[in-house]
Enzyme design. Structure first.
Site, PDB file in Angstrom:
ATOM      1  N   CYS A   1       2.131   2.380   1.037  1.00  0.00           N
ATOM      2  CA  CYS A   1       1.031   1.595   1.612  1.00  0.00           C
ATOM      3  C   CYS A   1       0.303   0.741   0.591  1.00  0.00           C
ATOM      4  CB  CYS A   1       0.055   2.530   2.334  1.00  0.00           C
ATOM      5  SG  CYS A   1       0.765   3.245   3.842  1.00  0.00           S
TER       6      CYS A   1
ATOM      7  N   HIS B   1      -7.382   0.495   2.357  1.00  0.00           N
ATOM      8  CA  HIS B   1      -6.172   0.771   3.138  1.00  0.00           C
ATOM      9  C   HIS B   1      -6.553   1.504   4.416  1.00  0.00           C
ATOM     10  CE1 HIS B   1      -2.479   2.275   4.631  1.00  0.00           C
ATOM     11  NE2 HIS B   1      -2.646   3.498   4.173  1.00  0.00           N
TER      12      HIS B   1
ATOM     13  N   ASN C   1      -2.819   3.121  11.685  1.00  0.00           N
ATOM     14  CA  ASN C   1      -2.376   2.892  10.307  1.00  0.00           C
ATOM     15  C   ASN C   1      -1.194   1.933  10.340  1.00  0.00           C
ATOM     16  OD1 ASN C   1      -1.291   2.984   7.735  1.00  0.00           O
ATOM     17  ND2 ASN C   1      -1.580   5.185   7.470  1.00  0.00           N
TER      18      ASN C   1
END
Length: 314
Positions: free
Chosen positions: A110, A243, A273
């Site tokens: 990520c 994030h 996400n």
């Protein structure tokens, strides 16, 4: 370096929490309390990581300040590739029909967005490119196990594209002032906490608490480092885009940094996400609200572990 323009693409299908209630008895309230997520986007059967990336690029071209043929570098980033040989970046190059330029795809989980931009920084420094296209895309629902009560409800799909130049092109360019990244594979349960093994059973997160704890350490730490490297303090920060992994992580990060929730930019509540695309999507969604002179920090944390922060001045 300067971000000339940024765009994003989201699949049309919306998956609410009731979907997971029906298949594994996780209530809407339980999911919201632990993750902040109410709904997420899911790619259709006709979509994949590369097609979403191409859609984001097509949107980007609507506001490109110069000819697409001036692009001399394409960097793709994903940890959920549609094809591991014809990579995300090559699919985009084929769509754009720009021949004979460097084309690279990378994955650092990520954190891939910032590592992709760092690669651009290197090409620029070596004089090998001057106008780069960065494309981030993750098709999480192609890999997840939706029956997994630990992480199956976390994931969403989406893509974003950024056009980056070595020199300023327009007055509206966003100035990338500093990037700091690092690998934290020596910390905690880094190499087993969250994994995606293609020959196994998709994304699993056996040590989610370890991910949570390390994310809450590394994201505020590197955010402070990138500000201090530019002679700035937390008081100079106008917006933080962390994030989009878990809203509780984001709240923990701003609490550690001592900044108000009004400075937090978050889209996990309605997108889930979206992996390495999440921060870029958030930047694109909010680009019209940013004012000249404002400072934005994007901070990331990914499996493995990887981390980083980037300071942008509008």
């Amino acid at each position: 370096m300067y971000i000339n323009t940024v765009s994003h693409y989201l699949p049309s299908e919306v998956i609410g929490n009731e979907y997971f209630t029906n298949i594994n008895n996780l209530s809407h309230e339980w999911i919201v309390e632990r993750t902040g997520i109410s709904e997420r986007r899911k790619a259709s059967a006709e979509e994949n990581t590369s097609t979403m990336a191409i859609k984001a690029v097509e949107s980007l071209l609507e506001s490109i300040p110069y000819s697409k043929n001036e692009i001399d570098l394409i960097i793709g980033a994903t940890y959920t590739p549609y094809d591991t040989i014809v990579t995300l970046a090559h699919a985009v190059q084929h769509q754009l029909q720009i021949p004979d330029i460097p084309v690279v795809s990378i994955s650092s989980a990520c954190s891939s967005l910032l590592n992709a931009i760092e690669i651009v920084e290197g090409y620029f420094a070596l004089g090998k490119a001057s106008k780069a296209l960065v494309v981030v895309s993750d098709h999480n629902t192609a890999y997840y196990n939706e029956m997994d009560t630990v992480s199956g409800h976390l994931w969403g799909d989406g893509a974003s594209a950024l056009l980056i130049s070595k020199e300023r092109q327009t007055d509206s360019d966003m100035h990338i002032k500093k990037i700091i990244t690092g690998g934290a594979a020596t910390s905690g349960k880094a190499i087993e906490a969250v994994v995606l093994r293609p020959n196994d059973r998709g994304v699993i997160m056996p040590f989610g608490r370890d991910v949570f704890q390390n994310a809450c350490v590394y994201m505020p730490k590197v955010s402070q480092q990138v500000l201090h490297a530019c002679g700035l303090s937390i008081d100079d920060l106008d917006y933080l885009i962390p994030h989009q992994a878990n809203h509780r992580i984001s709240l923990n990060v701003i609490n550690t940094l001592g900044i108000p929730v009004e400075k937090l930019i978050s889209n996990i509540q309605y997108l889930g996400n979206t992996g390495c695309a999440g921060c870029a999507i958030a930047l694109s969604e909010n680009k019209e609200k940013f004012k000249k002179g404002e400072n934005i920090v994007i901070t990331v944390f990914g499996g493995g572990y990887s981390y980083g922060a980037m300071l942008i001045t509008i």
